[in-house]
Design a protein around this motif. Structure first.
Motif, PDB file in Angstrom:
ATOM      1  N   LYS A   1       0.817  -1.211   0.000  1.00  0.00           N
ATOM      2  CA  LYS A   1       0.000   0.000   0.000  1.00  0.00           C
ATOM      3  C   LYS A   1       0.855   1.267   0.000  1.00  0.00           C
ATOM      4  O   LYS A   1       0.373   2.339  -0.384  1.00  0.00           O
ATOM      5  CB  LYS A   1      -0.928   0.014   1.212  1.00  0.00           C
ATOM      6  N   ASP A   2       2.108   1.164   0.432  1.00  0.00           N
ATOM      7  CA  ASP A   2       2.998   2.320   0.419  1.00  0.00           C
ATOM      8  C   ASP A   2       3.602   2.560  -0.961  1.00  0.00           C
ATOM      9  O   ASP A   2       4.081   3.659  -1.239  1.00  0.00           O
ATOM     10  CB  ASP A   2       4.136   2.113   1.432  1.00  0.00           C
ATOM     11  N   ILE A   3       3.551   1.545  -1.809  1.00  0.00           N
ATOM     12  CA  ILE A   3       4.160   1.651  -3.138  1.00  0.00           C
ATOM     13  C   ILE A   3       3.099   1.824  -4.219  1.00  0.00           C
ATOM     14  O   ILE A   3       3.186   2.711  -5.055  1.00  0.00           O
ATOM     15  CB  ILE A   3       5.022   0.410  -3.432  1.00  0.00           C
ATOM     16  N   TYR A   4       2.090   0.963  -4.173  1.00  0.00           N
ATOM     17  CA  TYR A   4       1.041   0.977  -5.199  1.00  0.00           C
ATOM     18  C   TYR A   4      -0.236   1.550  -4.589  1.00  0.00           C
ATOM     19  O   TYR A   4      -1.016   0.827  -3.945  1.00  0.00           O
ATOM     20  CB  TYR A   4       0.808  -0.436  -5.736  1.00  0.00           C
ATOM     21  N   LYS A   5      -0.453   2.833  -4.772  1.00  0.00           N
ATOM     22  CA  LYS A   5      -1.550   3.537  -4.107  1.00  0.00           C
ATOM     23  C   LYS A   5      -2.764   3.742  -5.010  1.00  0.00           C
ATOM     24  O   LYS A   5      -3.770   4.290  -4.569  1.00  0.00           O
ATOM     25  CB  LYS A   5      -1.055   4.899  -3.607  1.00  0.00           C
ATOM     26  N   SER A   6      -2.688   3.312  -6.248  1.00  0.00           N
ATOM     27  CA  SER A   6      -3.792   3.523  -7.188  1.00  0.00           C
ATOM     28  C   SER A   6      -4.973   2.622  -6.829  1.00  0.00           C
ATOM     29  O   SER A   6      -4.800   1.493  -6.352  1.00  0.00           O
ATOM     30  CB  SER A   6      -3.340   3.242  -8.614  1.00  0.00           C
ATOM     31  N   ALA A   7      -6.181   3.120  -7.085  1.00  0.00           N
ATOM     32  CA  ALA A   7      -7.398   2.352  -6.823  1.00  0.00           C
ATOM     33  C   ALA A   7      -8.561   3.046  -7.518  1.00  0.00           C
ATOM     34  O   ALA A   7      -8.449   4.199  -7.956  1.00  0.00           O
ATOM     35  CB  ALA A   7      -7.658   2.235  -5.325  1.00  0.00           C
ATOM     36  N   TYR A   8      -9.679   2.332  -7.607  1.00  0.00           N
ATOM     37  CA  TYR A   8     -10.883   2.975  -8.127  1.00  0.00           C
ATOM     38  C   TYR A   8     -12.129   2.277  -7.596  1.00  0.00           C
ATOM     39  O   TYR A   8     -12.101   1.113  -7.201  1.00  0.00           O
ATOM     40  CB  TYR A   8     -10.906   2.991  -9.664  1.00  0.00           C
ATOM     41  N   PHE A   9     -13.225   3.028  -7.558  1.00  0.00           N
ATOM     42  CA  PHE A   9     -14.572   2.487  -7.373  1.00  0.00           C
ATOM     43  C   PHE A   9     -15.264   2.530  -8.730  1.00  0.00           C
ATOM     44  O   PHE A   9     -15.133   3.515  -9.467  1.00  0.00           O
ATOM     45  CB  PHE A   9     -15.387   3.320  -6.379  1.00  0.00           C
ATOM     46  N   PHE A  10     -15.996   1.485  -9.051  1.00  0.00           N
ATOM     47  CA  PHE A  10     -16.816   1.479 -10.265  1.00  0.00           C
ATOM     48  C   PHE A  10     -18.274   1.459  -9.835  1.00  0.00           C
ATOM     49  O   PHE A  10     -18.775   0.445  -9.336  1.00  0.00           O
ATOM     50  CB  PHE A  10     -16.486   0.266 -11.135  1.00  0.00           C
ATOM     51  N   ILE A  11     -18.953   2.602  -9.988  1.00  0.00           N
ATOM     52  CA  ILE A  11     -20.327   2.766  -9.525  1.00  0.00           C
ATOM     53  C   ILE A  11     -21.149   3.392 -10.644  1.00  0.00           C
ATOM     54  O   ILE A  11     -20.851   4.502 -11.098  1.00  0.00           O
ATOM     55  CB  ILE A  11     -20.383   3.653  -8.262  1.00  0.00           C
TER      56      ILE A  11
END
Length: 375
Positions: A205-215
């Motif tokens: 989580k300290d290196i790869y911080k990308s994320a998304y919600f699909f709504i």
């Protein structure tokens, strides 16, 4: 991701509600309900009910509240803060003896129970806490209950609930994103059989911080950090190529969107994706207005109301301590993979910091660490 989205598009309409705009729901509720001051109105209504039941004036009821308050029953020593989990010794009170026996045996209760029996306490633990004025929840706020499931596995027919949260309508989506706990965020990349003492403190989580919600056909990407990527780009390109540009998905920044801005369907499965391809289904289970029995401290939201209890992975050798290492193709172990605590791992595989056999070793993060927050 594409397979998950295809399954979502084919979901039965009988299991979820029509689309609801959260902000519009709040506006309609404010017009319909008198919720300008929930806290004082409830106290006034209770006083009126007591006065009518006892056939006395409201002033008399308020005086009785003061005179009969539990605060008047305390002696000076009772003002000293005491830890309820600490039972005093040297007492002959049977109730205290039973309490101590319960606390001593508590870790051994319901070992096979996957969900905590204290979920009701999780939900109501902060009900009577009065926060500072600056952290008071706005009474005219929506409360959404969100269920987050374990990462999706193609071989699993039934989804397993991981956590359940309550969020406030005026909170941003990033608040829920930061609250969701997943073992993938705590993983440590790399093979360390040659240098077991050189394991870094950096987690995924300290290196790869990308994320998304699909709504509702919108990707809400977490772009708060400079090195974050748009993980939804490949999915949007797939959608555009598949349907020749018709009905394409759109994107927004997660940090710019509040829950009040969303259009949602209760009971409909949406997607939370992080760490590249770790997908969780999320479902909005409930939407209502904030009321006086809710936690009033907005700093505690998103509020955990339930959490899956993981079974701890014990060391294969001592069967006592939690595993900290996992080995593959291990010549000194009976099976692959095998799990070891740090002490047994070092004692079995090394002598004077030299490997005694061939194996691959990786740091292991036990999912039981999430149980701490559930007690």
């Amino acid at each position: 991701v594409a397979l998950t989205i295809n399954n979502m598009e084919g979901a039965s309409s009988e299991t979820f509600s029509p689309p609801i705009h959260v902000g519009g729901f709040v506006d309609e509720a404010i017009k319909t309900l008198d919720i300008s001051d929930l806290y004082s109105k409830r106290e006034i209504s209770k006083s009126i009910s007591y006065a009518e039941a006892m056939n006395v004036s409201i002033e008399t009821v308020d005086e009785l509240k003061t005179v009969c308050s539990t605060q008047t029953l305390k002696c000076p020593l009772e003002d000293v803060h005491r830890d309820a989990a600490e039972v005093p010794t040297g007492t002959e009170l049977v109730t205290l003896g039973l309490r101590k026996r319960y606390l001593d045996s508590k870790p051994n209760i319901n070992k096979n129970c996957k969900f905590t029996i204290l979920s009701w306490n999780q939900e109501h633990a902060y009900q009577d806490v009065v926060p500072p004025p600056e952290r008071e929840v706005k009474p005219q706020a929506a409360v959404l209950q969100v269920a987050v499931f374990h990462p999706n596995k193609r071989s699993r027919k039934r989804q397993r609930l991981a956590q359940e949260y309550r969020v406030l309508g005026y909170q941003k989506l990033t608040a829920l994103r930061d609250a969701i706990t997943c073992i993938a965020d705590h993983a440590i990349a790399g093979e360390f059989s040659e240098t077991p003492s050189a394991v870094p403190n950096l987690r995924a989580k300290d290196i790869y911080k990308s994320a998304y919600f699909f709504i509702e056909n919108v990707f809400y990407n977490d772009m708060r950090y400079e090195d974050n990527r748009d993980l939804s780009r490949e999915v949007r390109e797939w959608k555009q190529n598949k349907h020749e540009g018709k009905g394409s998905y759109t994107t927004q920044k997660m940090e710019d969107v509040k829950f009040n801005d969303l259009h949602i369907r209760l009971g409909y499965p949406y997607v939370f994706c992080h760490q590249g391809n770790c997908e969780h289904l999320i479902i909005f289970k409930d939407l209502r207005m904030f009321h006086v029995d809710d936690c009033r401290d907005e700093g505690l939201y998103p509020l955990v109301v339930d959490r899956y209890r993981f079974k701890r992975q014990l060391c294969t050798v001592c069967a006592t301590f939690t595993a900290k290492w996992v080995t593959y193709n291990d010549q000194l172990a009976e099976e692959s993979p095998s799990f070891f605590c740090d002490l047994c791992f070092q004692a079995l595989h090394y002598k004077d910091k030299t490997k005694l056999a061939e194996f691959e070793a990786y740091p292991f993060v036990d999912m039981g660490v999430f149980n701490i927050a559930a007690v």
